[in-house]
Write an enzyme that holds these catalytic residues in place. Structure first.
Site: not given
Ligand code: NAD
Length: 332
Positions: A235, A264, A296
């Site tokens: 994000r 964005e 994105h």
């Molecule tokens: P997920 O919930 O499986 O994993 C997120 C991880 O971040 C978890 O392991 C959690 O413990 C960790 N986390 C939480 N707070 C934290 C902190 N303060 N410091 C470090 N780590 C922390 O989520 P995911 O499916 O792996 O997705 C991750 C992110 O990717 C989503 O939140 C979303 O913002 C982003 N995303 C982007 C796209 C895109 O098209 N660009 C698509 C899907 C998801």
């Protein structure tokens, strides 16, 4: 159920219509506009709203949705930083999402950003089309044996880590919850400060929340290796854009690859090719030769779109049938 689908693009309609069949067919009405204060009135005739990453569903919006009789907010995304979960809970509106439509899609896009920035294939493509076969200024570096720091080792971070191990990289990680299976694969967890000091490439895969907003700011940039690469497919708000411009200008940061950008919502997912862009910060970012921006699109694969459509429809069906909502976002 009667569902108003906001921020609809042709692919949303194509995939949702393909799987919205059979006994559980829902009445989906598509709107290409985003859900915002000017369009909130539309929701009065519906039971649910279906939204995407740049639809802002804050407390005020939730109050409006509640007045309009909305019972369910259906996210077509994994991230949910754009929804005030506490406000929805207070109004007894359920919020569901698609938690794991394709971690590989996003992880592979992060790798694409790294490879493009490093080996400059985007520049080579344009050169060769103009019969310029010089390799000057296309020099890259081997990924093999470089240290890659992964911030957030959930579904996407884990997939990304495994791919980078395949390149022969030394993968280190930071997360508030450590993964035993990644440790078994040889990934070493570090403190956040140690990770940013040691990594040649840092890739962000944690959610945006109050703890992670502007995690990358002038203080963290100052700790990073000179000329490191920063990749953000998570994000935009994880990076302080003003600060990143400063470290790009003074050469402290070597490369920036982003699929997401703080502001964005006014730009991404739109064809603005005939428009004068008013966002000067974004335009400044675009001037750097070592910055690569994609709109994105990390999620945008056939497999991910299929999974998003199927899970979104299942979430709606489960709610309609009074079943347990396995993808409900609850207050921690
Ligand atoms: P997920 O919930 O499986 O994993 C997120 C991880 O971040 C978890 O392991 C959690 O413990 C960790 N986390 C939480 N707070 C934290 C902190 N303060 N410091 C470090 N780590 C922390 O989520 P995911 O499916 O792996 O997705 C991750 C992110 O990717 C989503 O939140 C979303 O913002 C982003 N995303 C982007 C796209 C895109 O098209 N660009 C698509 C899907 C998801």
């Amino acid at each position: 159920m009667k569902v108003s689908v906001f921020s609809t693009k042709p692919h949303d309609k194509e995939y949702l219509d393909r799987y919205n069949v059979g006994n559980n067919k829902h009445q989906l009405t598509y709107f290409d506009v985003s859900l915002n204060p000017a369009t909130a009135g539309i929701t009065a005739d519906f039971d649910a709203v279906c939204v995407f990453v740049n639809d802002t569903v804050d407390a005020q919006m939730i109050s409006n949705l509640c007045k309009n009789g909305i019972k369910l907010i259906v996210l077509r995304s994994a991230g949910f930083n754009n929804v005030d979960i506490a406000a929805a809970t207070a109004k007894n509106i359920k919020v569901v999402r698609v938690p794991a439509y394709s971690p590989q899609a996003v992880a592979e896009h992060a790798v694409a950003l790294i490879l493009t920035l490093n080996r400059k294939t985007h520049k080579a493509y344009n050169r060769v089309r103009e019969n310029n076969f010089s390799v000057e200024k296309l020099e890259g570096f081997n990924l093999y044996k470089k240290t890659v720091g992964v911030v957030g080792t959930g579904r996407i971070g884990a997939a990304f880590s495994t791919i980078m191990q395949g390149f022969g990289c030394n993968v280190i990680a930071y997360d508030v919850v450590e993964s035993a299976s990644l440790k078994e694969k040889g990934i070493v967890y570090k403190s956040f400060n140690d990770l940013i000091k040691e990594a040649d490439i840092i890739s962000l895969h944690c959610p945006l929340n109050t703890e992670t907003k502007h995690l990358f700011n002038k203080d963290s940039f100052a700790m990073m290796k000179k000329s490191a690469m920063l990749i953000n497919t998570s994000r935009g708000g994880l990076i302080d854009t003003t600060d990143v411009i400063e470290v790009l200008k003074n050469g402290q940061l070597g490369y920036l690859g982003i699929d997401v950008y703080e502001q964005e919502a006014d730009l991404f997912f739109k064809d603005l090719s005939n428009t004068i862009i008013q966002d000067d910060v974004f335009e400044r970012l675009m001037t750097f030769p070592n910055v690569l921006i994609t709109p994105h699109q990390a999620f945008f694969t056939k497999e991910a779109l299929t999974e998003i459509a199927i899970t979104t429809l299942k979430n709606i069906t489960d709610f309609e049938n009074g079943l347990a909502l396995e993808n409900e976002i609850k207050l921690p």
